[in-house]
Design a protein around this motif. Structure first.
Motif, PDB file in Angstrom:
ATOM      1  N   GLN A   5      19.192 -22.257  -5.957  1.00 47.79           N
ATOM      2  CA  GLN A   5      18.999 -22.149  -7.346  1.00 47.79           C
ATOM      3  C   GLN A   5      20.431 -21.362  -7.516  1.00 47.79           C
ATOM      4  OE1 GLN A   5      15.180 -19.330  -6.443  1.00 47.79           O
ATOM      5  NE2 GLN A   5      14.691 -20.584  -7.448  1.00 47.79           N
ATOM      6  N   TYR A   6      20.295 -20.753  -9.338  1.00 51.98           N
ATOM      7  CA  TYR A   6      21.561 -19.876  -9.648  1.00 51.98           C
ATOM      8  C   TYR A   6      20.499 -19.043 -10.178  1.00 51.98           C
ATOM      9  CZ  TYR A   6      24.361 -18.830 -13.262  1.00 51.98           C
ATOM     10  OH  TYR A   6      25.398 -18.245 -14.112  1.00 51.98           O
ATOM     11  N   ARG A   7      20.848 -18.256  -9.862  1.00 50.94           N
ATOM     12  CA  ARG A   7      20.180 -16.823  -9.759  1.00 50.94           C
ATOM     13  C   ARG A   7      20.247 -15.298 -10.480  1.00 50.94           C
ATOM     14  NH1 ARG A   7      16.066 -17.055  -6.341  1.00 50.94           N
ATOM     15  NH2 ARG A   7      15.768 -14.953  -6.016  1.00 50.94           N
ATOM     16  N   ARG A   8      21.518 -15.678 -10.604  1.00 48.33           N
ATOM     17  CA  ARG A   8      22.418 -14.511 -10.846  1.00 48.33           C
ATOM     18  C   ARG A   8      23.621 -15.252 -12.436  1.00 48.33           C
ATOM     19  NH1 ARG A   8      21.841 -13.008  -6.500  1.00 48.33           N
ATOM     20  NH2 ARG A   8      23.823 -12.994  -6.065  1.00 48.33           N
ATOM     21  N   ILE A   9      23.462 -14.444 -13.125  1.00 45.25           N
ATOM     22  CA  ILE A   9      24.745 -15.251 -14.177  1.00 45.25           C
ATOM     23  C   ILE A   9      25.956 -14.586 -13.958  1.00 45.25           C
ATOM     24  CG2 ILE A   9      26.283 -14.788 -16.688  1.00 45.25           C
ATOM     25  CD1 ILE A   9      23.613 -16.081 -16.985  1.00 45.25           C
ATOM     26  N   GLY A  10      26.833 -15.996 -13.402  1.00 52.71           N
ATOM     27  CA  GLY A  10      28.296 -15.844 -12.465  1.00 52.71           C
ATOM     28  C   GLY A  10      27.858 -15.938 -11.107  1.00 52.71           C
ATOM     29  N   ALA A  12      26.866 -17.783  -7.495  1.00 57.10           N
ATOM     30  CA  ALA A  12      27.152 -19.274  -7.235  1.00 57.10           C
ATOM     31  C   ALA A  12      25.925 -19.691  -7.102  1.00 57.10           C
ATOM     32  CB  ALA A  12      28.115 -19.219  -5.557  1.00 57.10           C
ATOM     33  N   PRO A  13      25.723 -20.619  -6.108  1.00 58.80           N
ATOM     34  CA  PRO A  13      24.136 -21.408  -6.168  1.00 58.80           C
ATOM     35  C   PRO A  13      23.636 -20.611  -4.629  1.00 58.80           C
ATOM     36  CG  PRO A  13      25.786 -23.418  -6.514  1.00 58.80           C
ATOM     37  CD  PRO A  13      26.705 -21.889  -6.767  1.00 58.80           C
ATOM     38  N   GLU A  14      22.339 -20.952  -4.593  1.00 57.81           N
ATOM     39  CA  GLU A  14      21.800 -20.087  -3.334  1.00 57.81           C
ATOM     40  C   GLU A  14      20.869 -20.736  -2.654  1.00 57.81           C
ATOM     41  OE1 GLU A  14      20.638 -15.743  -3.721  1.00 57.81           O
ATOM     42  OE2 GLU A  14      22.737 -15.464  -5.141  1.00 57.81           O
ATOM     43  N   VAL A  15      20.628 -20.754  -1.496  1.00 62.29           N
ATOM     44  CA  VAL A  15      20.072 -21.518  -0.586  1.00 62.29           C
ATOM     45  C   VAL A  15      18.831 -20.542  -0.677  1.00 62.29           C
ATOM     46  CG1 VAL A  15      19.204 -23.015   1.333  1.00 62.29           C
ATOM     47  CG2 VAL A  15      21.406 -23.109   0.509  1.00 62.29           C
ATOM     48  N   ALA A 322      24.698 -27.417  -0.150  1.00 57.60           N
ATOM     49  CA  ALA A 322      25.126 -28.057  -1.184  1.00 57.60           C
ATOM     50  C   ALA A 322      25.337 -26.736  -2.014  1.00 57.60           C
ATOM     51  CB  ALA A 322      23.126 -27.694  -2.086  1.00 57.60           C
ATOM     52  N   PRO A 323      25.949 -25.449  -1.554  1.00 58.86           N
ATOM     53  CA  PRO A 323      26.681 -24.717  -2.360  1.00 58.86           C
ATOM     54  C   PRO A 323      28.388 -25.422  -1.956  1.00 58.86           C
ATOM     55  CG  PRO A 323      25.133 -22.827  -0.476  1.00 58.86           C
ATOM     56  CD  PRO A 323      24.995 -24.960  -0.482  1.00 58.86           C
ATOM     57  N   THR A 324      28.298 -25.515  -1.018  1.00 58.41           N
ATOM     58  CA  THR A 324      29.669 -26.117  -0.457  1.00 58.41           C
ATOM     59  C   THR A 324      29.947 -27.172  -1.750  1.00 58.41           C
ATOM     60  OG1 THR A 324      29.943 -25.672   1.256  1.00 58.41           O
ATOM     61  CG2 THR A 324      31.014 -27.424   1.022  1.00 58.41           C
ATOM     62  N   ALA A 325      29.339 -28.623  -1.685  1.00 63.55           N
ATOM     63  CA  ALA A 325      29.030 -29.470  -2.738  1.00 63.55           C
ATOM     64  C   ALA A 325      29.781 -28.534  -4.242  1.00 63.55           C
ATOM     65  CB  ALA A 325      27.878 -30.704  -3.091  1.00 63.55           C
ATOM     66  N   TYR A 326      28.749 -27.950  -4.513  1.00 62.71           N
ATOM     67  CA  TYR A 326      29.255 -27.766  -5.483  1.00 62.71           C
ATOM     68  C   TYR A 326      30.419 -26.800  -5.811  1.00 62.71           C
ATOM     69  CZ  TYR A 326      25.222 -27.902  -7.536  1.00 62.71           C
ATOM     70  OH  TYR A 326      23.284 -28.564  -8.676  1.00 62.71           O
ATOM     71  N   GLU A 327      31.051 -25.943  -4.753  1.00 58.65           N
ATOM     72  CA  GLU A 327      32.419 -25.621  -5.027  1.00 58.65           C
ATOM     73  C   GLU A 327      33.347 -27.268  -4.942  1.00 58.65           C
ATOM     74  OE1 GLU A 327      32.662 -23.223  -1.275  1.00 58.65           O
ATOM     75  OE2 GLU A 327      31.608 -22.216  -1.770  1.00 58.65           O
ATOM     76  N   ARG A 328      33.155 -28.052  -3.904  1.00 52.36           N
ATOM     77  CA  ARG A 328      33.731 -29.357  -3.905  1.00 52.36           C
ATOM     78  C   ARG A 328      34.161 -29.539  -5.456  1.00 52.36           C
ATOM     79  NH1 ARG A 328      36.132 -32.048  -0.361  1.00 52.36           N
ATOM     80  NH2 ARG A 328      35.365 -34.248  -0.662  1.00 52.36           N
TER      81      ARG A 328
END
Length: 344
Positions: A5-10, A12-15, A322-328
């Protein structure tokens, strides 16, 4: 169940752990087998404000097996493999009646959003689909390599179909950005047209993938790129240009390499705006801003995959990664498409 999920503006996504959804009347619950990671997600997470509530489960490319059917749903069986048609519309207007829910004029006013772009998305163990019309049978296609086709295949296919009349023998097509969408676009151009395909990107690694999937010529996207493309086309420019980045420099490049009566499709959402007017682009060139594609076009793209015309290059990750995938992806390190496997 686990979800990203994207939980807060700005932030990173969290599991996170959230309740497993239950299908209501007319809805379908999928057990997600694969979900794509897209630059559009990163764009949304970069907005100072989002037009829908947070937290939001991410992922607008989804494939899975039918886990449960809501009351009144027919035509599907539990266990059936399906792909999700993402651009959900109202279902009743003229556009939706033609399967063109990507251009539904009522969706925004009615609060209808695509999964992962307003509605809960596919990067989760389960996905609730609002209507069975938004599911397309996968059959024996591999969900891992097929799930990107719901956007990374459908979106370029929709753009390329509009340009096919100008892609005659002897013509040239330029693809700017050879990542998730671009490397599929190259394959679609090779399968659907006789055009000479010229691919541009900023790294040799991405250009190597472009050559691998069928680009006739590759050009490093630098200050000399426009002149190089003009030289490769004998000074005439390209008959079709597809910009899958959409940043100001690539939009300027797209219009600079367009030839007379060219079709220019600005697909990427990098914030660029085309200079379009007398002297700003070749005579009689058309600039379009396509969005996603129709349900019928998704079926056609999947049929192309069955015929072996399209092969998506994927990197796979478990849901915890998944957060690592978004970082990459944000760092430009994903070569092709990142796919999350919630069951891994």
């Amino acid at each position: 169940m686990k979800a990203v999920q994207y939980r807060r503006i700005g932030a990173a996504p969290e599991v996170v752990e959230i309740p497993e959804p239950e299908p209501g009347p007319g809805q379908v619950l999928l057990k997600v087998t694969a979900a794509g990671v897209c630059h559009s997600d990163i764009a949304v997470m970069g907005w100072p404000r989002v037009p829908f509530p947070l937290p939001l489960t991410l992922g607008h490319e989804g494939a899975g097996t039918v886990a449960a059917l809501g009351d009144g749903v027919t035509g599907l069986e539990v266990g059936e493999p399906v792909a999700v048609y993402g651009p959900w519309g109202c279902g009743t207007c003229a556009r939706c009646a033609r399967g063109e829910e990507n251009y539904c004029p009522r969706a925004a006013a009615l609060g209808v959003h695509p999964p992962g772009l307003g509605a809960p998305g596919a990067i989760a163990e389960y996905l609730l689909v609002d209507d069975p019309r938004h599911l397309v049978p996968l059959g024996d296609l591999d969900p891992v390599t097929s799930v990107p086709l719901t956007d990374a295949g459908l979106t370029p296919y929709h753009a390329i179909k509009r340009a096919l009349p100008v892609l005659v023998p002897g013509s040239a097509a330029v693809v700017i950005g050879t990542g998730g969408l671009g490397h599929v676009a190259i394959q679609l151009l090779r399968a659907l047209s006789p055009a000479r395909v010229i691919a541009l990107d900023v790294t040799e690694a991405k250009l190597e993938l472009a050559r691998k999937v069928g680009a006739h010529e590759t050009v490093l996207s630098d200050a000399d790129a426009a002149a190089t493309v003009r030289e490769l086309t004998g000074g005439l420019g390209a008959q079709a240009v597809f910009d899958f980045v959409g940043a100001p420099p690539t939009v300027a490049l797209a219009t600079a390499v367009a030839g007379v009566e060219a079709e220019v499709a600005l697909v990427g959402i990098g914030g660029g705006v085309a200079r379009f007017g007398f002297g700003g682009i070749a005579y009689d060139a058309a600039v379009r801003v396509p969005y996603w594609g129709s349900r019928a076009e998704l079926i056609e793209v999947l049929d192309l995959a069955r015929a072996g015309a399209v092969d998506v290059h994927v990197e796979t990750y478990g849901i915890d990664d998944a957060p690592t995938a978004y970082e990459r992806l944000h760092a430009g390190q994903v070569n092709g498409r990142a796919v999350i496997l919630p069951g891994r």
